[in-house]
Design a protein around this motif. Structure first.
Motif, mmCIF file in Angstrom:
data_model
loop_
_atom_site.group_PDB
_atom_site.id
_atom_site.type_symbol
_atom_site.label_atom_id
_atom_site.label_comp_id
_atom_site.label_asym_id
_atom_site.label_seq_id
_atom_site.Cartn_x
_atom_site.Cartn_y
_atom_site.Cartn_z
ATOM 1 N N PHE A 305 46.418 47.783 39.365
ATOM 2 C CA PHE A 305 46.421 46.688 40.384
ATOM 3 C C PHE A 305 46.591 47.401 41.787
ATOM 4 C CE2 PHE A 305 49.400 44.420 36.799
ATOM 5 C CZ PHE A 305 48.231 44.346 36.148
ATOM 6 N N TYR A 306 47.405 48.716 41.871
ATOM 7 C CA TYR A 306 47.558 49.275 43.279
ATOM 8 C C TYR A 306 46.580 49.890 43.589
ATOM 9 C CZ TYR A 306 52.572 47.947 43.281
ATOM 10 O OH TYR A 306 53.864 47.338 43.346
ATOM 11 N N ALA A 307 45.511 50.334 42.605
ATOM 12 C CA ALA A 307 44.246 50.906 42.953
ATOM 13 C C ALA A 307 43.344 49.755 43.617
ATOM 14 C CB ALA A 307 43.555 51.583 41.968
ATOM 15 N N SER A 326 41.307 39.171 44.714
ATOM 16 C CA SER A 326 42.176 38.235 43.934
ATOM 17 C C SER A 326 41.949 37.987 42.351
ATOM 18 C CB SER A 326 42.587 36.970 44.665
ATOM 19 O OG SER A 326 42.945 37.172 46.027
ATOM 20 N N SER A 327 40.535 37.808 42.339
ATOM 21 C CA SER A 327 40.190 37.372 40.844
ATOM 22 C C SER A 327 39.730 38.581 40.143
ATOM 23 C CB SER A 327 38.508 36.842 41.058
ATOM 24 O OG SER A 327 38.535 35.828 41.917
ATOM 25 N N LEU A 328 39.459 39.847 40.871
ATOM 26 C CA LEU A 328 39.575 41.164 40.100
ATOM 27 C C LEU A 328 41.075 41.363 39.531
ATOM 28 C CD1 LEU A 328 36.959 43.209 41.897
ATOM 29 C CD2 LEU A 328 36.694 42.394 39.777
ATOM 30 N N GLY A 329 41.891 41.217 40.489
ATOM 31 C CA GLY A 329 43.328 41.419 40.088
ATOM 32 C C GLY A 329 43.836 40.621 38.808
ATOM 33 N N LEU A 330 43.528 39.300 38.944
ATOM 34 C CA LEU A 330 43.771 38.440 38.017
ATOM 35 C C LEU A 330 43.029 39.028 36.675
ATOM 36 C CD1 LEU A 330 45.297 35.651 37.650
ATOM 37 C CD2 LEU A 330 43.241 34.640 37.712
ATOM 38 N N ALA A 331 42.109 39.238 36.597
ATOM 39 C CA ALA A 331 41.146 39.917 35.504
ATOM 40 C C ALA A 331 41.831 41.039 34.849
ATOM 41 C CB ALA A 331 40.006 40.178 35.729
ATOM 42 N N ALA A 332 42.150 41.908 36.155
ATOM 43 C CA ALA A 332 42.921 43.252 35.466
ATOM 44 C C ALA A 332 44.289 42.952 34.881
ATOM 45 C CB ALA A 332 43.117 44.493 36.857
ATOM 46 N N GLY A 333 44.953 42.090 35.436
ATOM 47 C CA GLY A 333 46.303 41.785 35.096
ATOM 48 C C GLY A 333 46.229 41.340 33.319
ATOM 49 N N VAL A 373 49.894 39.008 34.423
ATOM 50 C CA VAL A 373 48.477 38.291 34.920
ATOM 51 C C VAL A 373 48.775 37.854 36.425
ATOM 52 C CG1 VAL A 373 47.171 36.398 34.672
ATOM 53 C CG2 VAL A 373 48.006 37.703 32.488
ATOM 54 N N PRO A 374 49.900 37.335 36.949
ATOM 55 C CA PRO A 374 49.905 36.975 38.237
ATOM 56 C C PRO A 374 50.267 38.121 38.942
ATOM 57 C CG PRO A 374 51.811 36.113 37.337
ATOM 58 C CD PRO A 374 50.852 36.678 36.075
ATOM 59 N N PHE A 375 50.660 39.198 38.473
ATOM 60 C CA PHE A 375 51.297 40.331 39.216
ATOM 61 C C PHE A 375 49.753 40.847 39.672
ATOM 62 C CE2 PHE A 375 52.874 44.853 39.562
ATOM 63 C CZ PHE A 375 53.591 44.680 40.744
ATOM 64 N N GLY A 376 48.848 41.085 38.836
ATOM 65 C CA GLY A 376 47.590 41.828 39.274
ATOM 66 C C GLY A 376 47.063 40.976 40.360
ATOM 67 N N ALA A 377 46.875 39.731 40.500
ATOM 68 C CA ALA A 377 46.262 38.971 41.565
ATOM 69 C C ALA A 377 47.036 39.238 42.862
ATOM 70 C CB ALA A 377 46.176 37.557 41.083
ATOM 71 N N ALA A 433 52.585 34.985 43.680
ATOM 72 C CA ALA A 433 50.967 35.032 43.709
ATOM 73 C C ALA A 433 50.566 33.679 44.147
ATOM 74 C CB ALA A 433 50.718 35.125 42.262
ATOM 75 N N VAL A 434 51.382 32.608 43.924
ATOM 76 C CA VAL A 434 50.633 31.274 44.303
ATOM 77 C C VAL A 434 50.915 31.080 45.954
ATOM 78 C CG1 VAL A 434 51.106 28.843 44.431
ATOM 79 C CG2 VAL A 434 51.292 30.042 42.306
ATOM 80 N N LEU A 435 51.970 31.846 46.257
ATOM 81 C CA LEU A 435 52.171 31.595 47.716
ATOM 82 C C LEU A 435 51.221 32.532 48.628
ATOM 83 C CD1 LEU A 435 56.285 31.919 47.977
ATOM 84 C CD2 LEU A 435 54.699 29.984 48.699
ATOM 85 N N VAL A 436 50.923 33.586 48.062
ATOM 86 C CA VAL A 436 49.850 34.459 48.590
ATOM 87 C C VAL A 436 48.738 33.855 48.759
ATOM 88 C CG1 VAL A 436 48.363 36.580 48.329
ATOM 89 C CG2 VAL A 436 50.947 36.802 48.272
ATOM 90 N N VAL A 437 48.143 33.039 47.679
ATOM 91 C CA VAL A 437 46.950 32.379 47.587
ATOM 92 C C VAL A 437 46.913 31.306 48.792
ATOM 93 C CG1 VAL A 437 45.428 30.599 46.440
ATOM 94 C CG2 VAL A 437 46.348 32.832 45.192
ATOM 95 N N VAL A 438 48.243 30.514 48.868
ATOM 96 C CA VAL A 438 48.255 29.424 49.627
ATOM 97 C C VAL A 438 48.331 30.302 51.409
ATOM 98 C CG1 VAL A 438 49.875 27.674 50.659
ATOM 99 C CG2 VAL A 438 49.330 27.966 48.227
ATOM 100 N N LEU A 439 49.121 31.199 51.469
ATOM 101 C CA LEU A 439 49.087 31.673 52.719
ATOM 102 C C LEU A 439 47.827 32.274 53.299
ATOM 103 C CD1 LEU A 439 52.608 33.325 52.598
ATOM 104 C CD2 LEU A 439 51.932 31.354 53.954
#
Length: 458
Positions: A305-307, A326-333, A373-377, A433-439
């Motif tokens: 995720f950090y990569a 974000s989508s890749l992070g979600l998939a990676a999670g 899963v949300p952490f990856g995103a 994760a939800v807040l980041v998407v909204v912001l």
């Protein structure tokens, strides 16, 4: 995909530079006994906190260099970065060395371990400027779009630590302090190689890059166009432009403003990690051991995720568009969670022979699916927002998530036991994760199109 090509070397670098050095030291000092192992464990934790401080400069420099590469000379911002890095190194290393004994006693009440730790700090904190310089050098390379060179120097450093640890610890009779000396020496050699390569790269850049515009008598400052992106992943929708003044103080301000949220995020996670250890410890030794084992097993996956975060930050800074981070992070999670579920039982068995701890570790890893899963995103999206000047939004979302996590951990822990703590981790991360998407979706006021801005090179 370019994002993944950037991320893969960063993943290897993170595993080797952040994780492996401490593990190598632990392996070599383990025959010296429990106090020596405790010393290296404490020193590794202290170094992670110190890393959080320099991230302000290193990540801010990555973004600043990426914004300028191919558009204007890099010399001024690189010089400013080195001045900032030097100041931070002295501000951390000098007090750390002078206060090493009380600092060691903060981590342990055992007099023997405290004495060994203070001796270790004398070398490790004294060599902190080398570590900081390597981190900053890596940051400059990444700003240039090169993630492979930092990976190679990290691998070189690890190879040297493997070779030098037994020499310093046993051959020279330095004991646990030898691990600190070997690590500093290995980093110094790797830094020398990295600086040589960087000097050549910057020389080529200066020879082929855009010439510096002559300063006019009526100039107050030069200005630079920065594409900061719009809604969603930076630059994907509604690209905007802002104008930034440049100069020594302005460069320093840009680096610090850009990097500070990343540093704050890292330090906040470290603090919450310590609070979680205390909280889980209240349920007994077995749950605490399971938590510690489980987090170690998770680390290899979380580094992905950090990569992605660093790759998104680099690509956003250089092009204004990071792609579907974000989508890749979600998939990676999802992938990391699935793999950890599959290997939970054998992996736990590798780390402990205690059946109760192994069972607790497996249970922890199963529940962490809801967290990973949300952490990856969340982590991947942070790179795009930081590079587009919105890192403060990520930090705000992270802190809100932690507040919910810690509050729920006490409430659910009282009702459901340690399982409630695992559920609280998932709830806090999901909220962040939800807040980041909204912001991220919140738009800035529309900027002028690039064509409407004056020609800054004329």
């Amino acid at each position: 995909m370019k994002l993944l090509r950037l991320a893969l070397p960063v993943y290897v670098e993170l595993l080797t530079a952040v994780v492996a050095v401490g593990l190598i030291d632990l392996l070599w000092v383990s025959p010296l006994g429990g106090p020596a192992v405790a010393t290296v464990t404490i020193a590794t934790a202290a170094e992670n906190l110190a890393l959080g401080v320099v991230l302000t400069v290193s990540t801010g420099t990555t973004v600043a260099v990426g914004r300028r590469d191919g558009r204007e000379p890099l010399g001024p911002v690189v010089r400013t970065a080195w001045l900032l890095g030097g100041a931070v190194s002295l501000a951390v290393a000098v007090p750390g060395v002078l206060l090493r004994e009380p600092l060691a006693r903060l981590f342990t009440e055992d007099p023997g371990t405290a004495r060994l730790t203070a001796g270790f700090f004398l070398i490790s904190l004294g060599g902190l400027p080398v570590f900081y310089a390597q981190t900053l050098t890596d940051g400059i390379f990444k700003g240039l779009g090169d993630t492979a060179t930092p990976m190679r120097t990290a691998l070189l450093c690890n190879a040297l630590v493997i070779a030098l640890d037994p020499l310093f610890i046993y051959g020279l009779g330095m004991g646990v302090q030898g691990a600190a000396a070997a690590t500093v020496a290995a980093r110094a050699v790797a830094l020398g190689v990295a600086l040589t390569l960087l000097s050549r790269r910057l020389s080529r850049h200066a020879a082929s890059g855009p010439p510096a515009r002559a300063r006019r008598p009526d100039d107050v400052d030069t200005v630079r166009v920065v594409r900061t992106g719009g809604a969603g992943d930076a630059g994907d929708v509604g690209e905007i432009v802002r104008v930034v003044r440049t100069g020594g103080a302005e460069n320093a301000g840009e680096i610090v403003r850009t990097g500070l949220p990343m540093s704050g995020d890292f330090l906040a996670r470290s603090l919450v990690g310590m609070l979680m250890v205390e909280l889980v410890g209240g349920f007994g030794v077995t749950p605490l051991a399971a938590y510690g084992t489980g987090t170690k097993i998770m680390l290899a996956g979380v580094m992905a995720f950090y990569a992605l975060r660093q790759a998104a930050m680099i690509q956003t800074a250089r092009s204004g568009r990071a792609g579907p981070a974000s989508s890749l992070g979600l998939a990676a999670g999802g992938v990391v969670a699935a793999v950890l579920n599959a290997v939970a039982v054998p992996a736990a068995g590798l780390f402990t022979s205690d059946a109760a701890v192994a069972a607790g570790t497996v249970d922890f890893l199963r529940w962490m699916t809801l967290h990973l899963v949300p952490f990856g995103a969340l982590i991947a999206a942070g790179g795009t927002l930081q590079a587009s000047g919105r890192g403060g939004r990520v930090l705000a979302a992270t802190l809100a998530g932690f507040a919910v996590q810690l509050g729920l951990a006490h409430a659910l822990g009282a009702a459901l036991g340690v399982t409630g703590v695992w559920l609280a981790m998932a709830a806090g991360t999901t909220l962040a994760a939800v807040l980041v998407v909204v912001l991220a979706a919140a738009r800035f006021p529309a900027g002028k199109p690039v064509a409407a801005l004056p020609n800054l090179d004329s």
